[in-house]
Design an enzyme around this catalytic site. Sequence first.
Site, PDB file in Angstrom:
ATOM      1  N   ARG A   1      31.659 -52.568   2.778  1.00 50.00           N
ATOM      2  CA  ARG A   1      30.308 -52.636   4.748  1.00 50.00           C
ATOM      3  C   ARG A   1      30.758 -52.253   5.251  1.00 50.00           C
ATOM      4  O   ARG A   1      31.564 -52.481   6.315  1.00 50.00           O
ATOM      5  CB  ARG A   1      30.242 -54.246   4.898  1.00 50.00           C
ATOM      6  CG  ARG A   1      29.232 -54.505   5.721  1.00 50.00           C
ATOM      7  CD  ARG A   1      28.322 -55.416   5.759  1.00 50.00           C
ATOM      8  NE  ARG A   1      27.609 -56.151   4.672  1.00 50.00           N
ATOM      9  CZ  ARG A   1      26.615 -56.381   4.747  1.00 50.00           C
ATOM     10  NH1 ARG A   1      26.426 -57.480   5.696  1.00 50.00           N
ATOM     11  NH2 ARG A   1      25.659 -56.803   3.602  1.00 50.00           N
TER      12      ARG A   1
ATOM     13  N   HIS B   1      21.584 -49.528   0.589  1.00 54.58           N
ATOM     14  CA  HIS B   1      22.463 -51.283   0.635  1.00 54.58           C
ATOM     15  C   HIS B   1      21.488 -51.464  -0.933  1.00 54.58           C
ATOM     16  O   HIS B   1      20.778 -52.247  -0.986  1.00 54.58           O
ATOM     17  CB  HIS B   1      21.398 -52.355   1.552  1.00 54.58           C
ATOM     18  CG  HIS B   1      22.373 -53.960   1.225  1.00 54.58           C
ATOM     19  ND1 HIS B   1      23.269 -54.122   1.098  1.00 54.58           N
ATOM     20  CD2 HIS B   1      21.790 -55.119   1.864  1.00 54.58           C
ATOM     21  CE1 HIS B   1      23.673 -55.198   1.116  1.00 54.58           C
ATOM     22  NE2 HIS B   1      22.752 -55.842   1.294  1.00 54.58           N
TER      23      HIS B   1
ATOM     24  N   GLN C   1      21.782 -54.940  -2.567  1.00 56.14           N
ATOM     25  CA  GLN C   1      21.272 -55.847  -2.331  1.00 56.14           C
ATOM     26  C   GLN C   1      19.397 -55.346  -3.364  1.00 56.14           C
ATOM     27  O   GLN C   1      18.522 -56.326  -3.791  1.00 56.14           O
ATOM     28  CB  GLN C   1      20.008 -55.364  -0.832  1.00 56.14           C
ATOM     29  CG  GLN C   1      19.701 -56.191  -0.296  1.00 56.14           C
ATOM     30  CD  GLN C   1      19.427 -57.642   0.165  1.00 56.14           C
ATOM     31  OE1 GLN C   1      20.263 -58.005   0.720  1.00 56.14           O
ATOM     32  NE2 GLN C   1      18.312 -58.756  -0.665  1.00 56.14           N
TER      33      GLN C   1
ATOM     34  N   ASP D   1      12.581 -57.223   6.802  1.00 53.64           N
ATOM     35  CA  ASP D   1      13.636 -56.885   7.349  1.00 53.64           C
ATOM     36  C   ASP D   1      13.480 -56.712   8.803  1.00 53.64           C
ATOM     37  O   ASP D   1      12.319 -56.523   9.197  1.00 53.64           O
ATOM     38  CB  ASP D   1      14.598 -55.248   7.164  1.00 53.64           C
ATOM     39  CG  ASP D   1      15.529 -55.808   6.775  1.00 53.64           C
ATOM     40  OD1 ASP D   1      16.729 -56.295   7.454  1.00 53.64           O
ATOM     41  OD2 ASP D   1      16.371 -54.599   6.928  1.00 53.64           O
TER      42      ASP D   1
ATOM     43  N   CYS E   1      15.279 -59.866   2.760  1.00 52.59           N
ATOM     44  CA  CYS E   1      16.644 -59.556   2.281  1.00 52.59           C
ATOM     45  C   CYS E   1      17.965 -60.691   3.216  1.00 52.59           C
ATOM     46  O   CYS E   1      18.619 -61.083   2.700  1.00 52.59           O
ATOM     47  CB  CYS E   1      17.729 -58.600   2.695  1.00 52.59           C
ATOM     48  SG  CYS E   1      17.345 -57.808   4.440  1.00 52.59           S
TER      49      CYS E   1
ATOM     50  N   ARG F   1      21.505 -62.267  -5.230  1.00 56.17           N
ATOM     51  CA  ARG F   1      22.525 -61.268  -5.082  1.00 56.17           C
ATOM     52  C   ARG F   1      23.934 -61.523  -5.849  1.00 56.17           C
ATOM     53  O   ARG F   1      24.702 -60.896  -6.416  1.00 56.17           O
ATOM     54  CB  ARG F   1      22.744 -61.404  -3.166  1.00 56.17           C
ATOM     55  CG  ARG F   1      21.928 -61.373  -2.660  1.00 56.17           C
ATOM     56  CD  ARG F   1      21.352 -59.461  -2.738  1.00 56.17           C
ATOM     57  NE  ARG F   1      22.602 -59.151  -2.593  1.00 56.17           N
ATOM     58  CZ  ARG F   1      23.202 -58.774  -1.225  1.00 56.17           C
ATOM     59  NH1 ARG F   1      22.704 -59.238   0.150  1.00 56.17           N
ATOM     60  NH2 ARG F   1      24.611 -58.279  -0.676  1.00 56.17           N
TER      61      ARG F   1
END
Length: 304
Positions: free
Chosen positions: A103, A130, A133, A223, A263, A291
């Site tokens: 990340r 991402h 995700q 988001d 998310c 996830r």
Amino acid sequence: MKDILSLIELGRESFERVIAESALLKARRKAGIQEDCCRGKTLGMYFEKPSLRTRVSLETAMNSLGGSAVCLEADSPNRFWARESVRDQARVMSRFVDFVAMRTFSHAVIEEFSRESSVPIINVLSDHSHPTQVIADFLTFGEYCGKLEGKTLAYFGDGNNVARSLLAAAALTGVRLVWSGPPGYRLEPSYVGTVRKVAGKIDFVEEPDPFKAVARADVIYTDVWASMGQEADAARREKEFMPYQVNGRLLAAAPGEAVVMHCLPAHRGSEITDEVLDGGRSAVYDQAENRMHVYRGIFSLLSQ
Ligand code: CP
Ligand code: NVA
């Protein structure tokens, strides 16, 4: 399949394989079946930014497959790469671990790491995208809505890392993506063009009126308005994005069977209201659970 840097690079076939493997391992886990395909293997993790879901689901996924995980966390974004070059770290990490999840602020760091690494690299959020995700999002989408082709996902907010991966996944699965947000925050036309070219075709609509955007949605997605690293811009964004808040009024304008995704982490009262997040049409916590199932699917495929 070696790396997962972006969904466009992953491609349709591998995307579908990951979803299928994740669903299979999810069902097996629910049936109480233990897996050990990662016995003796180690995951290395780099986190330049905070995380709850990704950090914990990666480690629990690896543990549940019989492997182990080691995490490097930066107290400042540049600490990792100021101390030692990306190239040297990638070469050394490859001698210790079997997979690396990263990340980072800069997607270019993940790309460079991947070029120098002899083990698979997984992008678990960068400024660009991402992907893992969104694999979990599309697993959830299928669980709620069945066959994906021809379905509509309406996304409200910033044309950010998550939105880019959603567009790529939509293109790979024949889903229509409707984007609704302030004009200054669109998905870059150059990115849309790249996705169109790689996927062959895309069904992508920009609709500035949120009530029109939601009218045919199967999934309503939002988001945060300011992503990690954009906190200084949060107050300005709060004003600009407010017309695109996912709230009860917007949900009432959607088809009755439409479900809501986010998310997470959510800023309750900003991009989404309590009534929606906690309401009966929220798929958000199933989405979060997925996830972990998706990381199990990924590690299983990477171990074959
Ligand atoms: N959705 C997501 O990536 O959450 P975290 O930032 O908590 O990992
Ligand atoms: N767009 C958000 C996603 C968080 C999971 C961010 O980058 O902060």
